[in-house]
Design a protein around this motif. Structure first.
Motif, PDB file in Angstrom:
ATOM      1  N   LEU A 165     -41.173 108.004  41.543  1.00 61.57           N
ATOM      2  CA  LEU A 165     -42.576 108.407  41.577  1.00 61.57           C
ATOM      3  C   LEU A 165     -43.468 107.362  40.924  1.00 61.57           C
ATOM      4  N   LYS A 166     -42.946 106.678  39.898  1.00 59.70           N
ATOM      5  CA  LYS A 166     -43.719 105.609  39.250  1.00 59.70           C
ATOM      6  C   LYS A 166     -43.438 104.252  39.879  1.00 59.70           C
ATOM      7  N   ARG A 167     -42.476 104.225  40.810  1.00 55.77           N
ATOM      8  CA  ARG A 167     -42.104 103.023  41.556  1.00 55.77           C
ATOM      9  C   ARG A 167     -41.594 101.912  40.643  1.00 55.77           C
ATOM     10  N   GLU A 168     -40.896 102.302  39.584  1.00 57.00           N
ATOM     11  CA  GLU A 168     -40.323 101.350  38.632  1.00 57.00           C
ATOM     12  C   GLU A 168     -38.857 101.096  38.971  1.00 57.00           C
ATOM     13  N   PHE A 169     -38.480  99.843  39.007  1.00 56.95           N
ATOM     14  CA  PHE A 169     -37.111  99.510  39.363  1.00 56.95           C
ATOM     15  C   PHE A 169     -36.172  99.902  38.221  1.00 56.95           C
ATOM     16  N   TYR A 170     -35.092 100.584  38.575  1.00 53.07           N
ATOM     17  CA  TYR A 170     -34.093 101.015  37.598  1.00 53.07           C
ATOM     18  C   TYR A 170     -32.712 100.647  38.130  1.00 53.07           C
ATOM     19  N   PHE A 171     -31.697 100.855  37.330  1.00 53.82           N
ATOM     20  CA  PHE A 171     -30.323 100.578  37.759  1.00 53.82           C
ATOM     21  C   PHE A 171     -29.451 101.782  37.475  1.00 53.82           C
ATOM     22  N   VAL A 173     -25.230 103.453  38.699  1.00 51.80           N
ATOM     23  CA  VAL A 173     -23.955 103.141  39.341  1.00 51.80           C
ATOM     24  C   VAL A 173     -23.810 103.811  40.702  1.00 51.80           C
ATOM     25  N   HIS A 174     -24.724 104.705  41.069  1.00 51.06           N
ATOM     26  CA  HIS A 174     -24.629 105.411  42.345  1.00 51.06           C
ATOM     27  C   HIS A 174     -25.617 104.838  43.352  1.00 51.06           C
ATOM     28  N   PRO A 175     -25.283 104.895  44.650  1.00 47.14           N
ATOM     29  CA  PRO A 175     -26.246 104.484  45.685  1.00 47.14           C
ATOM     30  C   PRO A 175     -27.521 105.322  45.624  1.00 47.14           C
ATOM     31  N   PRO A 176     -28.567 104.891  46.317  1.00 48.87           N
ATOM     32  CA  PRO A 176     -29.896 105.464  46.029  1.00 48.87           C
ATOM     33  C   PRO A 176     -30.307 106.694  46.828  1.00 48.87           C
ATOM     34  N   LEU A 177     -29.611 107.079  47.905  1.00 49.66           N
ATOM     35  CA  LEU A 177     -30.147 108.120  48.779  1.00 49.66           C
ATOM     36  C   LEU A 177     -30.374 109.433  48.041  1.00 49.66           C
ATOM     37  N   HIS A 369     -34.963 101.799  49.069  1.00 49.45           N
ATOM     38  CA  HIS A 369     -34.907 101.712  47.606  1.00 49.45           C
ATOM     39  C   HIS A 369     -35.725 100.518  47.111  1.00 49.45           C
ATOM     40  N   PHE A 370     -35.530  99.372  47.740  1.00 50.88           N
ATOM     41  CA  PHE A 370     -36.261  98.167  47.327  1.00 50.88           C
ATOM     42  C   PHE A 370     -37.749  98.257  47.663  1.00 50.88           C
ATOM     43  N   ILE A 371     -38.072  98.891  48.794  1.00 49.40           N
ATOM     44  CA  ILE A 371     -39.483  99.008  49.178  1.00 49.40           C
ATOM     45  C   ILE A 371     -40.228  99.911  48.206  1.00 49.40           C
ATOM     46  N   ILE A 372     -39.620 101.038  47.846  1.00 49.28           N
ATOM     47  CA  ILE A 372     -40.303 101.988  46.956  1.00 49.28           C
ATOM     48  C   ILE A 372     -40.413 101.434  45.547  1.00 49.28           C
ATOM     49  N   LEU A 373     -39.308 100.888  45.016  1.00 44.58           N
ATOM     50  CA  LEU A 373     -39.295 100.423  43.624  1.00 44.58           C
ATOM     51  C   LEU A 373     -39.761  98.970  43.571  1.00 44.58           C
ATOM     52  N   ASN A 374     -41.036  98.770  43.763  1.00 46.81           N
ATOM     53  CA  ASN A 374     -41.580  97.409  43.794  1.00 46.81           C
ATOM     54  C   ASN A 374     -42.281  97.018  42.494  1.00 46.81           C
ATOM     55  N   HIS A 375     -42.112  97.842  41.442  1.00 49.14           N
ATOM     56  CA  HIS A 375     -42.679  97.522  40.140  1.00 49.14           C
ATOM     57  C   HIS A 375     -41.564  97.206  39.144  1.00 49.14           C
ATOM     58  N   SER A 376     -41.891  96.393  38.199  1.00 56.55           N
ATOM     59  CA  SER A 376     -40.921  96.052  37.159  1.00 56.55           C
ATOM     60  C   SER A 376     -40.550  97.293  36.358  1.00 56.55           C
ATOM     61  N   GLY A 377     -39.241  97.425  36.046  1.00 51.71           N
ATOM     62  CA  GLY A 377     -38.771  98.595  35.321  1.00 51.71           C
ATOM     63  C   GLY A 377     -37.577  98.266  34.444  1.00 51.71           C
ATOM     64  N   PHE A 387     -35.244  88.072  42.794  1.00 48.57           N
ATOM     65  CA  PHE A 387     -35.679  89.414  43.158  1.00 48.57           C
ATOM     66  C   PHE A 387     -36.740  89.912  42.179  1.00 48.57           C
ATOM     67  N   GLN A 388     -36.496  89.713  40.916  1.00 49.28           N
ATOM     68  CA  GLN A 388     -37.422  90.205  39.901  1.00 49.28           C
ATOM     69  C   GLN A 388     -38.786  89.529  39.979  1.00 49.28           C
ATOM     70  N   ALA A 389     -38.801  88.294  40.485  1.00 51.58           N
ATOM     71  CA  ALA A 389     -40.053  87.541  40.516  1.00 51.58           C
ATOM     72  C   ALA A 389     -41.108  88.204  41.391  1.00 51.58           C
ATOM     73  N   HIS A 390     -40.677  89.049  42.346  1.00 53.99           N
ATOM     74  CA  HIS A 390     -41.630  89.678  43.258  1.00 53.99           C
ATOM     75  C   HIS A 390     -41.998  91.095  42.844  1.00 53.99           C
ATOM     76  N   LEU A 391     -41.469  91.583  41.738  1.00 54.01           N
ATOM     77  CA  LEU A 391     -41.822  92.917  41.275  1.00 54.01           C
ATOM     78  C   LEU A 391     -43.196  92.900  40.618  1.00 54.01           C
ATOM     79  N   VAL A 392     -43.988  93.917  40.935  1.00 56.60           N
ATOM     80  CA  VAL A 392     -45.315  94.026  40.329  1.00 56.60           C
ATOM     81  C   VAL A 392     -45.150  94.259  38.828  1.00 56.60           C
ATOM     82  N   GLY A 393     -45.886  93.479  38.033  1.00 60.11           N
ATOM     83  CA  GLY A 393     -45.785  93.593  36.588  1.00 60.11           C
ATOM     84  C   GLY A 393     -44.820  92.608  35.970  1.00 60.11           C
ATOM     85  N   ASN A 394     -44.102  91.858  36.826  1.00 61.84           N
ATOM     86  CA  ASN A 394     -43.177  90.845  36.314  1.00 61.84           C
ATOM     87  C   ASN A 394     -43.887  89.495  36.310  1.00 61.84           C
TER      88      ASN A 394
END
Length: 810
Positions: A165-171, A173-177, A369-377, A387-394
């Motif tokens: 919902l905040k579009r912040e990239f996280y990590f 161990v499970h796939p994203p669906l 997953h990559f399209i939605i999470l386009n902000h630094s997290g 990859f990180q270089a294109h995140l918003v806020g990075n």
């Protein structure tokens, strides 16, 4: 003028016994029979009688020993059941295609209804699953908001939904669906993503946790009708279908796990759909390449892609489909009547629908997953620097491009799943006892290093001319927070004993030649092999220790608890130029004397990011090993699950809060386990009796017995056995997908020995009533474990069926 005479055949003379159809089928009629007796007669039978087929068919019985595993059928089934003599006959019409000899018996589609009563009559078979679905809604939604605190793994998956919902990239161990669906549930519920989901914390008023739980529970509701229709497609009797649906409805573990913001309800849902679609496809094999055949095959592939996109445990049900497909194609390969063209079509269809389609679905989930999470997290460090270089806020893309002496930077290991070179004030408890150096996957100031010249060179002066870093330079890397220098020596690394230990030693004025590292450029992702100046993000480097000749390396060796479970950094004595774990790149880069870079220099391809994230997930998942120094009261071993030796407390156990205990319904779990063991015994007895020429079943019954038994047994085995070889920590909820196949086997054996056997209807009704009563009564007895146990737990008697259950407070 009289017309010419015509010879007319009036049939069988009076008094001749009538012939049956088999007499026509077995008596040959030479093609020249009538023309020989009457040359004027050119054709005796009307043409419309021969429109379907003009070949003789002699019935040939198939014995129990005939091939047939998961299934045994062919689009040329008629050629298997009949012996073709190739002679013209006047015979009855027969279907052009055969039917599968296992699973649900194929019935032609009824004509469109002409009245409401006819419509009801045609759809009356859907009334029981509709009732079970309503009951499932009641069990899954009843008191779903009773606990207003974050329960168990809601702390993880609710938080991941917040990141979407905040579009912040996280990590994770499970796939994203599954986690994207959690985020979607939050979005539809009106949640803004601002809650931290800390375990045991009470939900604030602005978090619609009840609505989110209801949406997750909807997947659990769907399990019941899926269980019913799968039993129908597997060819079970109505009695067995009722019992399978009841067991799915009344299992307390499935009920409990479906009522919270977790991934398990979605994992179970897509596991159920995969088995259902596979059974539907199997029942279309009598009409290969028809629309329905293609539809259910494609749906099976899509379901495989979805279940693996929720959790990698979905690969186990994928293996079930794979075994079915291998046997199916092997049977077709042995059919000499099938043309090479059809063989190729069958193989191509399986490759496209069961391999390519699932992979595309799996990759599409990561693309979203990559399209939605386009902000630094918080999960940025798990991904590549590009990859990180294109995140918003990075700010990577705003950092200086060319690295120079005096630059402060972070170094990212380029091995799959690699982290950042890291140090902290804690020291090694073994080896040199110097300051620890590790590889860390999260960002903090302890990842910062400063590029400095050697001790013999003049001290770095920011007022001197700019000196850019290039291939072959010898440098010191000073840890910015502690001023100690990256250092290696002839002491074995704590985990990888064949490598040298890497530590931090000295300070800004104290050091020795063991602090020197030679910069070796591998290549540049943008400049290619010829690199004049080292660039941040794109240049791949190796650091060779000048004195020892070893290379700075960070692989997947995990340090013990004293190293905070971080990745070990060592100095590898082997000069393996292809080892990507010895590759590093400059990630963050700060230098006030240099201008920011142009963002056009940085581009990260999707396939590389996709592969990188999957390897990082695998690495982190393998790192989830039991800690011998720490007791985990929630964990359990695979041997505990089939016999329900231990459950799992999902929340605090105080008197003033609802308590949830993850444990199944004993009659279902124990009955399923016994049925799995009994199936092997029964199969052995039948095979032994066949060897002695006893025929207990006809060919169709034998094929059906094997087909359903193999689906259930191999599904159970492939979901259960892998946990014995996994190194990761395991919990009782890992058994829940496995349980489904035990339930199918339970229903299958009851159907085989009771409901489809030659018992009186009264006996079958009594047997069904006994088993249904046991399942429902057992559910009602333990319902509080899923709906919440209020008050002091010791006031609730009768729940301790095994002494190993930690339900009561000692």
């Amino acid at each position: 003028m009289r017309p010419s005479q015509v010879e007319i055949d009036f049939g069988t003379p009076p008094g001749t016994p009538p012939r049956i159809s088999s007499d026509f089928e077995e008596i040959p009629y030479p093609s020249d029979h009538w023309t020989a007796t009457n040359p004027k007669q050119e054709e005796f039978l009307p043409l419309h009688y021969m429109a379907e087929d003009t070949s003789t068919r002699r019935r040939v019985a198939r014995g129990p020993g005939s091939p047939g595993g998961f299934m045994h059928n062919d689009e040329h089934q008629a050629d298997i059941n009949y012996d073709d003599e190739g002679k013209d006959v006047y015979s009855k019409l027969r279907p052009a295609k055969g039917r599968v000899s296992s699973g649900r018996i194929h019935k032609p589609y009824p004509p469109p209804p002409t009245s409401i009563s006819e419509f009801i009559a045609q759809n009356l078979e859907h009334l029981p699953p509709a009732i079970y679905t309503l009951l499932s809604c009641w069990t899954r939604f009843h008191k779903i908001g009773h606990s207003n605190v974050v329960v168990w793994d809601e702390a993880h998956f609710g938080k991941f939904g917040s990141h979407y919902l905040k579009r912040e990239f996280y990590f994770d161990v499970h796939p994203p669906l599954g986690k994207m669906l959690v985020g979607l549930a939050g979005l539809l519920s009106g949640y803004d993503g601002g809650f931290d989901f800390k375990s045991g914390v009470e939900y604030p008023e602005n978090v619609p946790y009840v609505a989110m739980r209801v949406m997750m529970a909807t997947f659990g509701v769907a399990l019941v009708p899926l269980g019913w229709y799968t039993a129908v497609e597997l060819g079970m009797s109505s009695w067995a279908c009722h019992l399978v649906a009841l067991m799915v409805l009344c299992d307390v573990a499935w009920l409990c796990i479906s009522r919270f913001i977790l991934l398990d309800s979605m994992l179970l849902f897509f596991t159920f759909t995969t088995v259902f679609f596979l059974s539907k496809f199997h029942n279309q094999q009598y009409q290969s390449f028809s629309f329905d055949w293609w539809m259910w095959l494609i749906m099976t592939g899509i379901s495989i892609g979805c279940v693996t996109s929720v959790k990698w445990v979905g690969l186990f049900v994928t293996a079930v489909v794979g075994l079915y497909t291998i046997e199916d194609l092997w049977e077709k390969f042995g059919d000499l009547r099938m043309s090479k063209r059809d063989q190729i079509r069958h193989w191509s269809a399986r490759v496209i629908c069961l391999i390519i389609v699932p992979i595309l679905v799996y990759m599409a989930s990561f693309k979203m997953h990559f399209i939605i999470l386009n902000h630094s997290g918080p999960g940025d460090a798990q991904m590549s620097s590009l990859f990180q270089a294109h995140l918003v806020g990075n700010d990577f893309a705003k950092n200086p491009l060319e690295v120079a002496f005096g630059s402060k930077l972070t170094l990212k290991n380029m091995g799959w799943g690699g982290g950042l070179l890291h140090s902290h004030v804690q020291t090694f408890p073994i080896g040199s006892g110097q300051q620890q150096v590790t590889c860390y996957h999260y960002k903090d100031e302890n990842n910062d290093w400063i590029v400095l010249p050697t001790w013999e060179e003049p001290e770095y002066n920011p007022n001197d001319a700019m000196r850019f870093l290039k291939n072959g330079d010898v440098i010191r890397l000073q840890h910015a927070p502690t001023t100690r220098n990256l250092h290696s020596h002839n002491i074995p690394a704590p985990v990888t004993k064949l490598n040298n230990e890497v530590a931090c030693y000295g300070n800004s004025s104290v050091g020795d030649f063991h602090d020197y590292w030679v910069v070796e450029v591998v290549d540049d992702l943008r400049q290619g092999a010829k690199v004049e100046k080292i660039h941040s993000l794109t240049t791949r480097l190796r650091f060779r220790h000048q004195a020892l000749g070893c290379y700075l390396r960070a692989a997947n060796a995990v340090l013990p608890q004293w190293g905070f479970k971080q990745i070990e950094v060592s100095c590898d004595k082997e000069n393996n130029k292809g080892d990507v774990h010895t590759y590093w790149n400059v990630e963050s880069h700060w230098n006030d004397r240099l201008p920011p870079a142009d963002v056009k220099f940085y581009k990260s391809p999707f396939l590389r990011d996709f592969w990188h994230l999957n390897v990082a997930m695998m690495t982190s998942n393998n790192a989830l090993v039991p800690d011998p120094d720490k007791e985990d009261i929630l964990a359990s071993s695979p041997t505990d699950w089939p016999w329900m030796r231990l459950g799992l407390r999902m929340c605090g156990w105080g008197d003033s809060q609802p308590k949830y205990y993850l444990l199944g319904t004993p009659i279902i779990w124990w009955g399923g386990t016994v049925s799995i063991l009994l199936s092997l015994l029964v199969l052995g007895i039948y095979l032994t009796r066949q060897q002695r020429k006893y025929n207990d079943m006809d060919a169709a019954e034998w094929d059906h017995f094997l087909y359903v038994g193999k689906i259930a047994f191999f599904g159970w085995f492939l979901h259960y056995a892998p946990f014995f070889i996994m190194g990761r920590v395991t919990y009782v909820h890992h058994y829940l997908p496995t349980l489904y196949f035990a339930v199918l086997m339970f229903g299958h054996l009851l159907d085989h020995f009771i409901f489809s056997a030659r018992w009186k209807d009264k006996t079958k009704r009594i047997a069904f009533g006994v088993f249904a009563f046991l399942v429902i009564a057992n559910f009602w007895w333990f319902r509080g474990m899923a709906w919440g146990i209020d008050g002091p737990i010791n006031d609730h008697w009768g729940l301790l069926w095994r002494k190993t259950w930690n339900i009561y407070n000692a």
